[in-house]
Design an enzyme around this catalytic site. Structure first.
Site, PDB file in Angstrom:
ATOM      1  N   CYS A  58       0.846  -1.080   0.037  1.00  0.00           N
ATOM      2  CA  CYS A  58       0.224  -0.040   0.084  1.00  0.00           C
ATOM      3  C   CYS A  58       0.902   1.318   0.068  1.00  0.00           C
ATOM      4  CB  CYS A  58      -1.011  -0.110   1.464  1.00  0.00           C
ATOM      5  SG  CYS A  58      -1.765   1.317   1.655  1.00  0.00           S
TER       6      CYS A  58
ATOM      7  N   ARG B 265     -13.066   0.177  -5.059  1.00  0.00           N
ATOM      8  CA  ARG B 265     -12.398   0.335  -3.878  1.00  0.00           C
ATOM      9  C   ARG B 265     -11.733   1.820  -3.758  1.00  0.00           C
ATOM     10  NH1 ARG B 265     -10.441  -2.678   0.460  1.00  0.00           N
ATOM     11  NH2 ARG B 265      -8.372  -1.821   1.128  1.00  0.00           N
TER      12      ARG B 265
HETATM   13  P1  IMP Z   1      -0.995  -6.823   4.094  1.00  0.00           P
HETATM   14  O1  IMP Z   1      -1.815  -7.967   4.885  1.00  0.00           O
HETATM   15  O2  IMP Z   1      -0.150  -6.027   4.867  1.00  0.00           O
HETATM   16  O3  IMP Z   1      -0.581  -7.309   2.787  1.00  0.00           O
HETATM   17  O4  IMP Z   1      -2.520  -5.902   3.663  1.00  0.00           O
HETATM   18  C1  IMP Z   1      -3.437  -6.522   2.988  1.00  0.00           C
HETATM   19  C2  IMP Z   1      -4.554  -5.198   3.277  1.00  0.00           C
HETATM   20  O5  IMP Z   1      -3.961  -4.192   2.393  1.00  0.00           O
HETATM   21  C3  IMP Z   1      -5.980  -5.678   2.351  1.00  0.00           C
HETATM   22  O6  IMP Z   1      -6.846  -6.262   3.009  1.00  0.00           O
HETATM   23  C4  IMP Z   1      -6.251  -4.146   2.016  1.00  0.00           C
HETATM   24  O7  IMP Z   1      -6.907  -3.585   3.090  1.00  0.00           O
HETATM   25  C5  IMP Z   1      -5.157  -3.342   1.660  1.00  0.00           C
HETATM   26  N1  IMP Z   1      -4.841  -2.963   0.430  1.00  0.00           N
HETATM   27  C6  IMP Z   1      -5.024  -3.942  -0.527  1.00  0.00           C
HETATM   28  N2  IMP Z   1      -4.575  -3.434  -1.513  1.00  0.00           N
HETATM   29  C7  IMP Z   1      -4.221  -2.250  -1.488  1.00  0.00           C
HETATM   30  C8  IMP Z   1      -3.682  -1.158  -2.168  1.00  0.00           C
HETATM   31  O8  IMP Z   1      -3.568  -1.330  -3.468  1.00  0.00           O
HETATM   32  N3  IMP Z   1      -3.391   0.124  -1.623  1.00  0.00           N
HETATM   33  C9  IMP Z   1      -3.568   0.113  -0.260  1.00  0.00           C
HETATM   34  N4  IMP Z   1      -4.261  -0.744   0.509  1.00  0.00           N
HETATM   35  C10 IMP Z   1      -4.568  -2.000   0.033  1.00  0.00           C
END
Ligand code: IMP
Length: 539
Positions: free
Chosen positions: A342, A453
Site C-alpha cells: 500500500c 475500492r
Molecule cells: P497486508 O496483509 O499487509 O498485505 O495488507 C492487506 C490489506 O491491504 C488488504 O486487506 C487491504 O485492506 C489493503 N490493500 C490491498 N490493496 C491495497 C492497495 O493497493 N493500496 C492500499 N491498501 C491495499
C-alpha cells in the site's frame, strides 16, 4: 521504614504478590489507554509497542481462540484472508474455512466467476469430489486415454448424459483402457458395471470404510434415482484430514462463505447473484468506508437481505466508524495505509498507524457490540497478537498468505533464484486496469456512480494507491495457518490469558501491560550480531 545497617528493612517475601495485586500504579509498563495516548505518543504501529509477560498457569494448547467476526457469526480462530485477486479465490476460501478462519473472495472478476467461487465454498465437503470429470457412453476409448493424459488420473464415472446429476451407468478405470488398442470403440465396451455406490448423505468416515471394504478405486455417491452427485477417491483416503475447527454456521454442514463487493449500483446485481450462490457475509470493500455510497449500500442490504451479515469499512477513526455503525453494519474492517503493498499514506496523505487505528475504532465499536477486523500490516505472529490486544476480534492478512499454495496464481523463480508468487495491491495500476477492463467480466465496467475500492478505477487518470510485486513461497496453508494458531496460543500463554475474550478484559482493566519500543529496542528484539542465520519459523 527503619534502616538496618543503612539499608531499608526488607518486606516479608510472602507479601510480594499482595503488594502489586491491585495497585496498578506500582506495576511495570503502561495500561493500554496510556500507551495509545496519541497526544503524548503520536500514532503507533505494531512495531512501536510490546506486551509485557504475565503468569503462565495453563498449557498453550488450552488457549481458546474463538472470536466473533460479525455480530452473529463466530470463528474458532481469528484469521481472515484478504479480498485481493492474488490472495483469495475459492481454494483459499475453502482452506481458510476448513482451518477455522475465513477467506473473503475478491471481486476483481466477473459476477459469474465470483458467484461460482462462493458456490464452490458452500458446496465443498471435505473428501467428496463435487466436480469430478464425468464422461458419456459415447466417449471412445481413445478419448478416455487422452483425458487420462490431460488430467493425470484415469478413473472416470460414465453417466447417461456425460454430466453430473445424470444416471450413473458405469466407471472406466485406467486399467480398463490401458491395453485396449481399439481406440474407436465406445467406453461402454470396456467399463465396469458391477458398481459399488453410496447414497448421498453418507459421512466421510462411512464412505472411506465402504471404499476400504470394496477394494475399488472410486466410490460414486448417488441419489435415490441413481444419479451421480459426487465421488470419493481411494487415492484421497490418506489426505482426508479431519478439520475440527472448520467455520460453519450452527446446524449447518456447509462452510461459511464471505465475499467482497463495491458500492456501485451494479454491485447490487452482483450481490444478488452472490446471495443466490449462498453468501453468508458481504464485505463492502472500500479504502475509505465513510461515504454516502457505502451508507446507502449498508441500508439497502440490511433491508433487502436481513439474513446476510454486512461488514463495512475501511475505517480508522471513531467518526468513520460511527457513520457505518449508525447505518447498521454487523462488523467493521480497520486499516488505511498499513497494508504491505500500500502507498495510500504516501500518495493521499491520509491514513493512520494501525495500532492506534485499531485501539480507537474497537473502543468505540464494542459499545455497540460490533466486532472489528484489524486489516493489513501483519508480518508475523507478534503483529497478530498486537492487533488482538489492541481490541480487534479478527485479523485480516494479504501479503502473509499470498505465498501459500492455496492462493491464486503459479509460483515462479525470482531474479534472485527464490520461489515466489505474485502479490499486488488492489489499488495498483495493474489491478485497477484489470478492473477498468472488466477483468474479462460480463458485468459493467467500473463507473463513477458509486465507488470501486479506490474511487479512481473509473477515472481517465488512474491514481495508484498500491504496488505490484511478489512474495516468498510459504508452502501450504494447511501447515502455515496451524503455525499462526499455535503461535498466538503460545503468545497468550506468555501474556497469561487463557482466551481471546479474557485478553480483551485483561487489557481493558489494565492487567495486561504494555511498553513503548524505542528504535534501539526494536533492533535488540530482532536477530542481531550474527554473521549469518537461517530464519526457519516452524516445522
Ligand atoms: P497486508 O496483509 O499487509 O498485505 O495488507 C492487506 C490489506 O491491504 C488488504 O486487506 C487491504 O485492506 C489493503 N490493500 C490491498 N490493496 C491495497 C492497495 O493497493 N493500496 C492500499 N491498501 C491495499
Amino acid at each position: 521504614m527503619p534502616a538496618v545497617n543503612g539499608a531499608a528493612k526488607a518486606l516479608d517475601h510472602t507479601t510480594a504478590l499482595e503488594v502489586l495485586k491491585n495497585d496498578y500504579a506500582e506495576r511495570d509498563g503502561l495500561d493500554i489507554h496510556t500507551l495509545i495516548d496519541s497526544k503524548r505518543n503520536g500514532g503507533l504501529t505494531y512495531n512501536d509497542l510490546l506486551v509485557l509477560p504475565g503468569y503462565i498457569g495453563f498449557p498453550a494448547a488450552d488457549v481458546n481462540l474463538e472470536t466473533p467476526v460479525t455480530k452473529r457469526i463466530s470463528l474458532k480462530t481469528p484469521f481472515l484472508s484478504s479480498p485481493m485477486d492474488t490472495v483469495t479465490e475459492h481454494n483459499m476460501a475453502i482452506h481458510m474455512a476448513l482451518l477455522g478462519g475465513l477467506g473473503v473472495i475478491h471481486h476483481n472478476c466477473s459476477v459469474e466467476d465470483q458467484a461460482e467461487m462462493v458456490r464452490k465454498v458452500k458446496r465443498y465437503e471435505n473428501g467428496f469430489i463435487l466436480d469430478p470429470v464425468v464422461i458419456s457412453p459415447n466417449t471412445t476409448v481413445g478419448e478416455a486415454k487422452a483425458l487420462k493424459e490431460k488430467c493425470g488420473f484415469g478413473g472416470f464415472p460414465v453417466t447417461e448424459s456425460g454430466t453430473l446429476q445424470s444416471k450413473l451407468v458405469g466407471i472406466i478405470t485406467a486399467r480398463d483402457i490401458q491395453f485396449h488398442d481399439k481406440l474407436d470403440e465406445p467406453v461402454t465396451d470396456v467399463m465396469s458395471t458391477d458398481l459399488v455406490t453410496a447414497k448421498v448423505g453418507i459421512s466421510l468416515e462411512e464412505a472411506n470404510e465402504v471404499l476400504r471394504k470394496s477394494r475399488k478405486g472410486k466410490l460414486p455417491i448417488v441419489d435415490d434415482n441413481g444419479n451421480l452427485l459426487s465421488l470419493v477417491s481411494r487415492s484421497d483416503l490418506m489426505k482426508n484430514q479431519n478439520f475440527p475447527l472448520a467455520s460453519k454456521l450452527p446446524e449447518s454442514k456447509q462452510l461459511i462463505a464471505a465475499a467482497a463487493i463495491g458500492t456501485r449500483p451494479e454491485d447490487k446485481i452482483r450481490l444478488e447473484k452472490l446471495v443466490e450462490a449462498g453468501l453468508d457475509i458481504a464485505i463492502l470493500d472500500s479504502s475509505q468506508g465513510n461515504s454516502m455510497y457505502q451508507i446507502e449500500m449498508i441500508k439497502f442490504i440490511k433491508e433487502k437481505y436481513p439474513g446476510l451479515d454486512v461488514i463495512g469499512g475501511n475505517v480508522v477513526t471513531r467518526d468513520q466508524a460511527a457513520s457505518l455503525i449508525a447505518a447498521g453494519v454487523d462488523g467493521l474492517r480497520i486499516g488505511m495505509g498499513s497494508g504491505s503493498a500500500c502507498i495510500t499514506q504516501e500518495v493521499m496523505a491520509v491514513g493512520r498507524p494501525q495500532a492506534t487505528s485499531v485501539y480507537n475504532v474497537t473502543r468505540f465499536a464494542r459499545r455497540f457490540g460490533v466486532p472489528c477486523i484489524a486489516d493489513g500490516g501483519i508480518q508475523n505472529v507478534g503483529h497478530i497478537v498486537k492487533g488482538l490486544a489492541m481490541g480487534a476480534t479478527t485479523i485480516m492478512m494479504g501479503g502473509l498468505l499470498a505465498g501459500t499454495t492455496e492462493s491464486p496464481g503459479q509460483y515462479f523463480v525470482s531474479r534472485e533464484g527464490q520461489l515466489v508468487k505474485a502479490y499486488r495491491g488492489m489499488g495498483s495500476i495493474d489491478a485497477m486496469e484489470d478492473k477498468k477492463a472488466g477483468a474479462g467480466s460480463k458485468d459493467a465496467k467500473a463507473s463513477n456512480a458509486g465507488t470501486a475500492r479506490y474511487f479512481s478505477e473509473g477515472d481517465r487518470v488512474l491514481v495508484a494507491q498500491g504496488v505490484s510485486g511478489s512474495v516468498l513461497d510459504r508452502g501450504s496453508l494447511t501447515k502455515f495457518l496451524p503455525y499462526l494458531q499455535a503461535g498466538v496460543q503460545h503468545s497468550l500463554q506468555d501474556i497469561g490469558v487463557p482466551s481471546l475474550a479474557e485478553l480483551k478484559d485483561a487489557v481493558e482493566d489494565g492487567k495486561v501491560r504494555f511498553e513503548l519500543r524505542t528504535a534501539s529496542a526494536q533492533a535488540e528484539g530482532n536477530v542481531h550480531g550474527l554473521h549469518s542465520f537461517d530464519k526457519k519459523l516452524y516445522s
